[in-house]
Design a protein around this motif. Structure first.
Motif, mmCIF file in Angstrom:
data_model
loop_
_atom_site.group_PDB
_atom_site.id
_atom_site.type_symbol
_atom_site.label_atom_id
_atom_site.label_comp_id
_atom_site.label_asym_id
_atom_site.label_seq_id
_atom_site.Cartn_x
_atom_site.Cartn_y
_atom_site.Cartn_z
ATOM 1 N N ALA A 257 0.844 -1.195 0.000
ATOM 2 C CA ALA A 257 0.000 0.000 0.000
ATOM 3 C C ALA A 257 0.885 1.252 0.000
ATOM 4 O O ALA A 257 1.891 1.305 0.723
ATOM 5 N N PRO A 258 0.558 2.240 -0.792
ATOM 6 C CA PRO A 258 1.367 3.468 -0.817
ATOM 7 C C PRO A 258 1.465 4.101 0.571
ATOM 8 O O PRO A 258 0.510 4.103 1.346
ATOM 9 N N LYS A 259 2.620 4.668 0.845
ATOM 10 C CA LYS A 259 2.867 5.311 2.132
ATOM 11 C C LYS A 259 2.859 6.824 1.977
ATOM 12 O O LYS A 259 3.192 7.355 0.926
ATOM 13 N N GLY A 260 2.476 7.495 3.069
ATOM 14 C CA GLY A 260 2.510 8.944 3.090
ATOM 15 C C GLY A 260 1.224 9.617 2.663
ATOM 16 O O GLY A 260 1.110 10.846 2.729
ATOM 17 N N VAL A 261 0.231 8.832 2.238
ATOM 18 C CA VAL A 261 -1.048 9.434 1.822
ATOM 19 C C VAL A 261 -1.725 10.093 3.017
ATOM 20 O O VAL A 261 -2.327 11.166 2.907
ATOM 21 N N ALA A 334 -1.816 0.853 -5.070
ATOM 22 C CA ALA A 334 -0.795 0.576 -6.078
ATOM 23 C C ALA A 334 -1.213 -0.653 -6.872
ATOM 24 O O ALA A 334 -1.778 -1.602 -6.310
ATOM 25 N N VAL A 335 -0.933 -0.659 -8.171
ATOM 26 C CA VAL A 335 -1.315 -1.751 -9.072
ATOM 27 C C VAL A 335 -0.061 -2.227 -9.799
ATOM 28 O O VAL A 335 0.760 -1.401 -10.246
ATOM 29 N N ASP A 336 0.107 -3.572 -9.943
ATOM 30 C CA ASP A 336 1.270 -4.090 -10.661
ATOM 31 C C ASP A 336 0.899 -4.443 -12.099
ATOM 32 O O ASP A 336 -0.246 -4.287 -12.530
ATOM 33 N N THR A 337 1.893 -4.932 -12.851
ATOM 34 C CA THR A 337 1.694 -5.213 -14.277
ATOM 35 C C THR A 337 0.755 -6.381 -14.523
ATOM 36 O O THR A 337 0.295 -6.581 -15.654
ATOM 37 N N HIS A 338 0.468 -7.176 -13.470
ATOM 38 C CA HIS A 338 -0.465 -8.295 -13.626
ATOM 39 C C HIS A 338 -1.867 -7.933 -13.148
ATOM 40 O O HIS A 338 -2.732 -8.807 -13.065
ATOM 41 N N GLY A 339 -2.076 -6.660 -12.800
ATOM 42 C CA GLY A 339 -3.405 -6.226 -12.378
ATOM 43 C C GLY A 339 -3.682 -6.387 -10.908
ATOM 44 O O GLY A 339 -4.798 -6.112 -10.460
ATOM 45 N N ASN A 340 -2.703 -6.854 -10.126
ATOM 46 C CA ASN A 340 -2.912 -6.988 -8.682
ATOM 47 C C ASN A 340 -2.917 -5.606 -8.041
ATOM 48 O O ASN A 340 -2.011 -4.796 -8.280
ATOM 49 N N SER A 342 -3.101 -3.251 -4.537
ATOM 50 C CA SER A 342 -2.724 -3.281 -3.125
ATOM 51 C C SER A 342 -3.912 -2.971 -2.239
ATOM 52 O O SER A 342 -4.970 -2.537 -2.699
ATOM 53 N N ALA A 343 -3.702 -3.172 -0.957
ATOM 54 C CA ALA A 343 -4.669 -2.681 0.029
ATOM 55 C C ALA A 343 -4.653 -1.152 -0.001
ATOM 56 O O ALA A 343 -3.683 -0.535 -0.461
#
Length: 681
Positions: A257-261, A334-340, A342-343
């Motif tokens: 999950a992105p940090k600092g939001v 956050a999303v990766d190249t396979h479509g996953n 994040s929380a």
């Protein structure tokens, strides 16, 4: 004749004897009726272990008990070979050959068993063992065994590398298989796994004696992993690894999950918002999504997605906030190249907005009509709905809404239904009405059409109420009447009449809150008043929205009643001959009462030295006891001079209490009493 075919030995006998085939490592055994192994064998069969004791008998039917020979032969794969031990015992002769080379030679006619053990290094691959045994005379027995030497200080030969590897991937698991090694001293197999770009670790992933292994621990990251298997013998020697077998896993691992939001915030009401956060560093990272909601926690749903269908590649986002008056929070994924995906990140602080969005509700098909109830406006229910809708506002003006507004008045608000009645519109003039929806921030929607009404007004009083009853009680009079069905009814007023100089005089009951005529909306009231036997009349009048009402002289409902008389007996003491008090009052407070007084100026100023009178030192308080018909003194000791009241903590409830107060002088005498009464709930 002997013929070798792969790992099988086939004996070709005479035409009358069928060929016998023995699968390696089982020995093929042939019996001869001589000690030179010549001629046609008398019998051929298979023997898995060479361990025979025929004694003095014949080894098989058709053979002599002396002067016979037995030959065992096997060709097998010794794998990587290495150090072996051959052990032979026989009575009489035994010879052991490896690939035609004699390794043991005990060849003589003896009467006791002879034995010999030799250590032999067997090369890798297939080799043939032959064991020849002869019995000349006497008892016959023979034993032979061969086995690898497995101590680590002797066996330095590595096993052969396994062959026949295969690898499959299904249901997030990898199944790795291989062919069995031929080593007789094989202990098992070691399976290794490495991530692409990394070496194999020193510690194996698994150790097994099987020829396959299913790996259920593969990470679901989309990465490629390689497998190899190595054979290991009982001395601990490990073979070289097989050729790499790759597998590419399914990626089901989401980025962090992105940090600092959560560090983003702003003071006051915000027009637009600029979010920043720390960048993700996953190798398969593709981008970010931003979600916004007026409720928390912010749900990661398509309805809340505000960053669009394309992923954000940078670690920032800016947008103009809808000015709805809501407090909005954001989260980022956050999303990766396979479509996953994040929380969600930690949420931002709530960004407050102005409410500049009008409600969607509209009063359609509005119309107005005057009746005795007043001017009634009605409209159709709105199909649109707003979450912050608080109701309709109703305006009245002396001019149409489109013209310059003069005398515009808000006559109704928070109307949640589809009608409103102004009960007392100004009569005798034309008024214009319109209806408009409002939200909790005061934003107004689209107004209705103007509704023009020439208000006639009403000058007729509602008819007299019916069913008026008056019932005396110990603490006043209970009144009841039928509800008026007059459409213009606004409230009721109660008038209490007493005889003054032989005429009935009426006064309205006053509201204890503002001491104005009490306006009643129900049909019951208890007039809390002292029960002292007074004759009274009550009139209940209906009042309409314009203040029109009947009077006792013009037909209003009337009820005459004589109050109960709970007054003290005549001659009760202390005598109510009057105390030197200016005033005496009583007031109920819940379940107790307050008796207060003011000392007269003359008594307050009396002083024995100046006027020869007696000084006031205190007060005594008495309460009438209707059960014993005497005044009970409530004060054990006088209330000190300087105090102006007494709390009766045991005031009788639901009845009328009569009190008498006397003044106590410094010589111990008391004045006459002043009486007051109070009715308590």
């Amino acid at each position: 004749m002997l013929a070798t075919a792969g790992g099988l030995l086939t004996v070709t006998a005479g035409a009358a004897e069928a060929a016998v085939t023995c699968a390696s490592p089982v020995f093929q055994r042939t019996f001869y009726a001589n000690t030179t192994f010549s001629g046609t064998p008398k019998k051929t069969d298979c023997d898995s272990v060479i361990d025979q004791n025929w004694g003095t008998g014949a080894p098989a039917a058709g053979l002599p008990s002396n002067y016979f020979g037995v030959r065992w032969t096997v060709t097998r794969d010794f794998g990587s070979g290495g150090p072996f031990r051959f052990a032979a015992e026989a009575r009489d002769g035994i010879r052991v050959y490896l690939d035609g080379v004699r390794r043991i030679d005990l060849w003589k006619n003896i009467s006791t068993t002879q034995a010999k053990t030799v250590d032999v290094t067997v090369p890798s691959g297939k080799h043939t063992l032959r064991i020849d045994y002869v019995n000349w005379t006497g008892a016959a027995d023979v034993t032979f065994a061969y086995q690898p030497r497995t101590s680590a200080d002797v066996d330095k030969v590595k096993p052969l590398t396994p062959t026949g590897t295969s690898l499959s991937y299904s249901s997030y698991q990898a199944r790795f298989g291989w062919a069995a090694n031929k080593e007789m001293d094989l202990a098992g197999y070691r399976v290794y796994r490495r991530l692409q770009g990394s070496p194999y670790p020193a510690k194996p992933l698994a150790t097994t004696t099987s020829t396959s292994y299913t790996d259920t621990t593969l990470p679901r990251t989309g990465a490629t992993y390689y497998y190899e298997v190595r054979a290991v013998d009982k001395a601990g020697n490990e073979s070289a690894g097989t050729a790499d077998k790759p597998v590419t896993t399914v990626d089901e691992t989401a980025p962090a999950a992105p940090k600092g939001v959560g560090d983003n915030w702003a003071m006051g009401e915000v027009e637009d918002v600029w979010l920043t956060w720390e960048s993700n560093t996953e190798p398969d990272f593709a981008g970010y999504r931003v979600y916004r909601s007026a409720t928390t926690p912010v749900a990661v749903t398509p309805a809340n997605l505000v960053s669009g269908s394309e992923l954000l590649t940078g670690s920032g986002y800016r947008e103009a906030l809808p000015q709805t008056g809501d407090a909005y929070s954001y989260v980022v994924t956050a999303v990766d190249t396979h479509g996953n995906e994040s929380a969600p990140s930690d949420p931002t602080s709530a960004f407050m907005t102005h409410d500049r969005t009008p409600p969607q509700e509209t009063a359609l098909n509005a119309r107005a009509v005057e009746s005795e109830a007043g001017v009634t406006l009605t409209w159709d229910a709105s199909q649109a709905r707003s979450e912050d809708f608080v109701g309709y506002r109703v305006y009245r003006s002396s001019t149409p809404r489109g013209e310059r507004k003069m005398g515009e008045q808000l006559v109704g608000e928070y109307v949640r239904g589809t009608s409103f009645t102004e009960r007392a519109a100004p009569p005798g003039r034309t008024s214009y009405y319109w209806v408009v929806a409002a939200d909790d921030a005061g934003c107004l929607g689209t107004p209705s059409v103007d509704m023009e009404v020439h208000v006639q007004g009403n000058t007729t009083a509602p008819p007299a109420v019916t069913g008026l009853t008056a019932t005396p009680g110990k603490n006043g009079v209970s009144l009841g009447w039928d509800a008026s069905d007059d459409p213009g009814l606004d409230h009721y007023e109660i008038l209490r009449g007493t005889l003054v100089d032989g005429r009935w005089t009426y006064k309205p009951l006053l509201d204890p809150g503002d001491f104005q005529p009490w306006e009643f909306t129900g049909t019951r009231h208890h007039d809390l008043t002292v029960a002292d036997g007074e004759r009274v009349r009550y009139s209940v009048v209906a009042v309409d929205q314009y203040g029109n009402a009947l009077t006792p002289d013009s037909g209003a409902a009337m009820a005459e009643v004589t109050e109960l008389d709970l007054s003290p007996d005549a001659g009760a003491t202390p005598a109510a001959s009057g105390a030197p008090l200016t005033s005496l009052g009583t007031q109920p407070y819940g379940d107790h009462g307050w008796i207060s007084w003011i000392l007269s100026p003359e008594a307050d100023e009396a002083d024995e030295a100046d006027g020869g009178g007696h000084r006031v030192t205190g007060f005594h308080v008495y309460r009438w006891n209707p059960d014993t018909h005497v005044f009970d003194r409530l004060t054990a000791t006088p209330v000190p001079r300087g105090e102006s009241g007494y709390w009766d903590m045991t005031m009788r409830q639901g009845t009328t209490s009569f009190y008498r107060v006397t003044v106590v002088f410094d010589d111990g005498t008391e004045s006459g009493a002043t009486q007051a009464a109070v009715a308590a709930d």
